[in-house]
Design a protein around this motif. Structure first.
Motif, PDB file in Angstrom:
ATOM      1  N   GLU A 172       0.804  -1.226   0.000  1.00 12.11           N
ATOM      2  CA  GLU A 172       0.000   0.000   0.000  1.00 12.11           C
ATOM      3  C   GLU A 172       0.838   1.277   0.000  1.00 12.11           C
ATOM      4  O   GLU A 172       0.784   2.069   0.955  1.00 12.11           O
ATOM      5  CB  GLU A 172      -0.953  -0.001   1.199  1.00 12.11           C
ATOM      6  N   TYR A 174       0.327   3.991  -1.450  1.00 12.11           N
ATOM      7  CA  TYR A 174      -0.571   5.143  -1.311  1.00 12.11           C
ATOM      8  C   TYR A 174      -0.829   5.462   0.160  1.00 12.11           C
ATOM      9  O   TYR A 174      -0.693   6.606   0.612  1.00 12.11           O
ATOM     10  CB  TYR A 174      -1.888   4.851  -2.047  1.00 12.11           C
ATOM     11  N   VAL A 175      -1.198   4.442   0.935  1.00 12.38           N
ATOM     12  CA  VAL A 175      -1.482   4.627   2.365  1.00 12.38           C
ATOM     13  C   VAL A 175      -0.196   4.981   3.110  1.00 12.38           C
ATOM     14  O   VAL A 175      -0.167   5.872   3.972  1.00 12.38           O
ATOM     15  CB  VAL A 175      -2.125   3.348   2.946  1.00 12.38           C
ATOM     16  N   ASP A 178       0.614   8.661   2.260  1.00 10.58           N
ATOM     17  CA  ASP A 178      -0.391   9.608   2.739  1.00 10.58           C
ATOM     18  C   ASP A 178      -0.405   9.697   4.260  1.00 10.58           C
ATOM     19  O   ASP A 178      -0.277  10.778   4.849  1.00 10.58           O
ATOM     20  CB  ASP A 178      -1.772   9.204   2.209  1.00 10.58           C
ATOM     21  N   SER A 233      -7.121   0.334  -2.850  1.00 10.95           N
ATOM     22  CA  SER A 233      -8.016   1.283  -3.518  1.00 10.95           C
ATOM     23  C   SER A 233      -9.448   1.100  -3.052  1.00 10.95           C
ATOM     24  O   SER A 233      -9.928  -0.023  -2.881  1.00 10.95           O
ATOM     25  CB  SER A 233      -7.955   1.114  -5.033  1.00 10.95           C
ATOM     26  N   ASP A 234     -10.131   2.234  -2.872  1.00  9.96           N
ATOM     27  CA  ASP A 234     -11.588   2.230  -2.753  1.00  9.96           C
ATOM     28  C   ASP A 234     -12.171   2.123  -4.163  1.00  9.96           C
ATOM     29  O   ASP A 234     -11.462   2.293  -5.159  1.00  9.96           O
ATOM     30  CB  ASP A 234     -12.097   3.551  -2.161  1.00  9.96           C
ATOM     31  N   TYR A 253     -10.485  10.984  -8.291  1.00  8.71           N
ATOM     32  CA  TYR A 253     -10.366  10.163  -7.086  1.00  8.71           C
ATOM     33  C   TYR A 253      -9.623   8.863  -7.387  1.00  8.71           C
ATOM     34  O   TYR A 253      -8.696   8.477  -6.662  1.00  8.71           O
ATOM     35  CB  TYR A 253     -11.761   9.868  -6.539  1.00  8.71           C
ATOM     36  N   SER A 257      -5.592   7.733  -6.325  1.00  7.05           N
ATOM     37  CA  SER A 257      -5.425   6.606  -5.404  1.00  7.05           C
ATOM     38  C   SER A 257      -4.855   5.406  -6.157  1.00  7.05           C
ATOM     39  O   SER A 257      -3.646   5.168  -6.136  1.00  7.05           O
ATOM     40  CB  SER A 257      -6.751   6.270  -4.720  1.00  7.05           C
ATOM     41  N   TRP A 260      -2.303   6.372  -9.213  1.00  4.00           N
ATOM     42  CA  TRP A 260      -1.013   6.936  -8.808  1.00  4.00           C
ATOM     43  C   TRP A 260       0.103   5.900  -8.956  1.00  4.00           C
ATOM     44  O   TRP A 260       1.196   6.196  -9.457  1.00  4.00           O
ATOM     45  CB  TRP A 260      -1.147   7.419  -7.367  1.00  4.00           C
ATOM     46  N   HIS A 334      -4.872  16.118  -0.646  1.00  6.37           N
ATOM     47  CA  HIS A 334      -6.324  15.947  -0.690  1.00  6.37           C
ATOM     48  C   HIS A 334      -7.024  17.109  -1.388  1.00  6.37           C
ATOM     49  O   HIS A 334      -8.092  16.924  -1.988  1.00  6.37           O
ATOM     50  CB  HIS A 334      -6.853  15.712   0.725  1.00  6.37           C
ATOM     51  N   LYS A 337      -6.547  16.863  -5.544  1.00  5.51           N
ATOM     52  CA  LYS A 337      -7.410  16.025  -6.383  1.00  5.51           C
ATOM     53  C   LYS A 337      -8.805  16.612  -6.596  1.00  5.51           C
ATOM     54  O   LYS A 337      -9.547  16.142  -7.466  1.00  5.51           O
ATOM     55  CB  LYS A 337      -7.493  14.597  -5.831  1.00  5.51           C
TER      56      LYS A 337
END
Length: 479
Positions: A172, A174-175, A178, A233-234, A253, A257, A260, A334, A337
């Motif tokens: 992850e 991204y997480v 972030d 990802s959501d 969005y 996420s 990226w 945030h 985007k």
């Protein structure tokens, strides 16, 4: 029931049934047998960082209680088990200048025990817990980490790759970027909005790609394994489908996420165009000469493109997305985007506020990945449901969650023709859930953290999962 109907309730032959854990969340033994400190050891020891000031010093004590974990794995009938290596347990200062033999022995035992029980190990090289010695040198924000991670990866391939055939480089990203470098609620707890996380993500992509090429060039022919990175990802739906702005914001969005990291690896070696243009535009309006998003060279794009042998997806929830434009004096990832994710009030909420239960969102996301990234082989490497502490062993809501989710995966396989090869529940055990500490529970097995022996007791959802595994689906013999 007809044969055709039955087939739609059954997973393909050889489908991988797994559960996942991560080193810092379960191992304990934080300073045992020569292990060096990780960023999470340092971060969680600071007052006020974790719920109830808890930490992973002991966690599930899997460093000493591995046999208990193995018993759980066997009881469930898992055919795959995903775990991560503690980089600092193997290389206490993060480099091969100092190799900890006891760390190697521990992971050799895990791998050998799994294989002797016909369980395929899936090994993550870095699941959030960077050695603190490397963080002190600049960590993921420093370009030096690219070669250091490659050296560490080669060490792991050389040490364990004769038996490990599935590798995940970074969990992850991204997480990781972030929450660790933008919001600061994860280790190393840095807050430099709108800048540092982009540099971190940039270095992670280059580090991953370099490690993939090292495996491809030096180890693949003999070891015949597979390498990827796990992307969280959501799924995003427009808040108002009739609003062009909300529809466009959904693209933003997903690009900021999943795209990226997925676009560079699975598409063209570069960031999504909407991400590049959005950040460049806001950077220019904020008076900057260059975009806050770093650029890849032509050579780097070529290096990154195609560096995954399968698509490793971590999915938990979905969002309704609407357009959100903030003043230019607010600089952050945030606001870049210009898209805000909202929980639909009709969606059930698990034991943690961010995790709304949306199984159908996973099916839509799987189909999106199939179409956008040229129908890759997909492994769902994390998916789970949180209960608040104290939980009930009769976790009916989690049972419903797993059943609903797996039925949606079956639709993605049989109706959408997505190439899904395996599923990993998060998590095998209740564990240290990062900033939440032990206040929420994701396990298929309950862990009694108040008992020194940390007994593992199967939840009702674990029993249900074992039954689904034993039948490779939802067609049960009469019992």
């Amino acid at each position: 029931m007809t044969l055709a109907a039955e087939s739609k309730l059954t997973f393909p032959k050889g489908f991988g049934w797994g559960a996942a854990t991560a080193a810092y969340q379960v191992e304990g033994g934080w300073n045992a047998d020569g292990k060096g400190p990780s960023v999470w050891d340092i971060f969680s020891h600071q007052e006020g960082k974790i719920v109830n000031d808890e930490n992973g010093d002991l966690a599930c004590n899997s460093y000493y209680f591995w046999e208990k974990d193995l018993k759980c794995i066997k009881e469930l009938g898992l055919t795959y088990y995903r775990f991560s290596l503690s980089w600092a347990r193997l290389l206490p200062n993060g480099t091969t200048c100092n190799i900890n033999r006891k760390g190697i022995d521990y992971y050799n035992k895990l791998i050998n025990d799994l294989l002797s029980n016909q369980v395929t190990p899936v090994v993550t090289l870095n699941h959030f817990d960077l050695p603190q010695a490397l963080e002190d040198m600049g960590g993921w924000a420093s370009e030096e980490i690219v070669n250091i991670f490659d050296e560490y990866s080669a060490f792991c391939f050389r040490t364990f790759g004769d038996r490990v055939k599935f590798w995940i480089t970074i969990n992850e990203p991204y997480v990781y970027a972030d929450l660790g470098y933008e919001v600061g609620i994860h280790a190393p707890g840095l807050k430099q909005p709108g800048t540092l996380l982009y540099q971190v993500g940039h270095n992670m992509l280059k580090a991953h790609a370099k490690a993939w090429h090292t495996y491809n060039n030096l180890f693949r022919q003999l070891q015949k394994g597979f390498v990827s990175l796990a992307l969280n990802s959501d799924w995003a739906e427009p808040y108002d489908p009739s609003s062009p702005q909300d529809v466009s914001s959904c693209e933003h969005y997903m690009s900021f996420s999943l795209g990226w990291f997925a676009n560079p690896v699975f598409k063209d070696g570069d960031y999504p165009s909407v991400m590049k243009s959005q950040i460049k535009d806001r950077s220019e309006k904020q008076g900057m000469a260059v975009s806050r998003l770093p650029e890849f060279t032509a050579e780097e794009k070529k290096m990154i493109k195609g560096t995954a042998d399968f698509f490793a997806l971590n999915y938990y929830t979905s969002r309704k997305v609407q357009h959100s434009e903030k003043p230019l004096d607010v600089q952050s990832f945030h606001t870049d985007k210009e898209a805000e994710g909202i929980v639909d009030p009709s969606w059930p909420i698990s034991g943690v506020s961010w995790l709304a239960v949306v199984p159908w969102g996973l099916r839509k996301l799987l189909n999106y990945i199939k179409i956008t990234y040229n129908n890759p082989i997909i492994y769902i490497t994390e998916n789970g449901f949180a209960e608040k502490d104290p939980p009930s062993l009769e976790d009916d809501r989690r049972c419903d969650f797993y059943k609903g989710t797996l039925l949606e995966i079956l639709k993605a396989i049989h109706e959408d023709k997505a190439d899904i090869r395996g599923y990993f529940a998060w998590s095998l055990l209740d564990n240290f859930e990062w900033s939440y500490g032990y206040s929420i529970r994701f396990g298929l097995y309950h862990v009694d953290f108040k008992n020194p022996e940390l007994p593992r007791t199967v939840y009702k959802s674990g029993k249900q999962y074992a039954k689904i595994i034993s039948h490779n689906g939802f067609i049960y013999a009469k019992e």
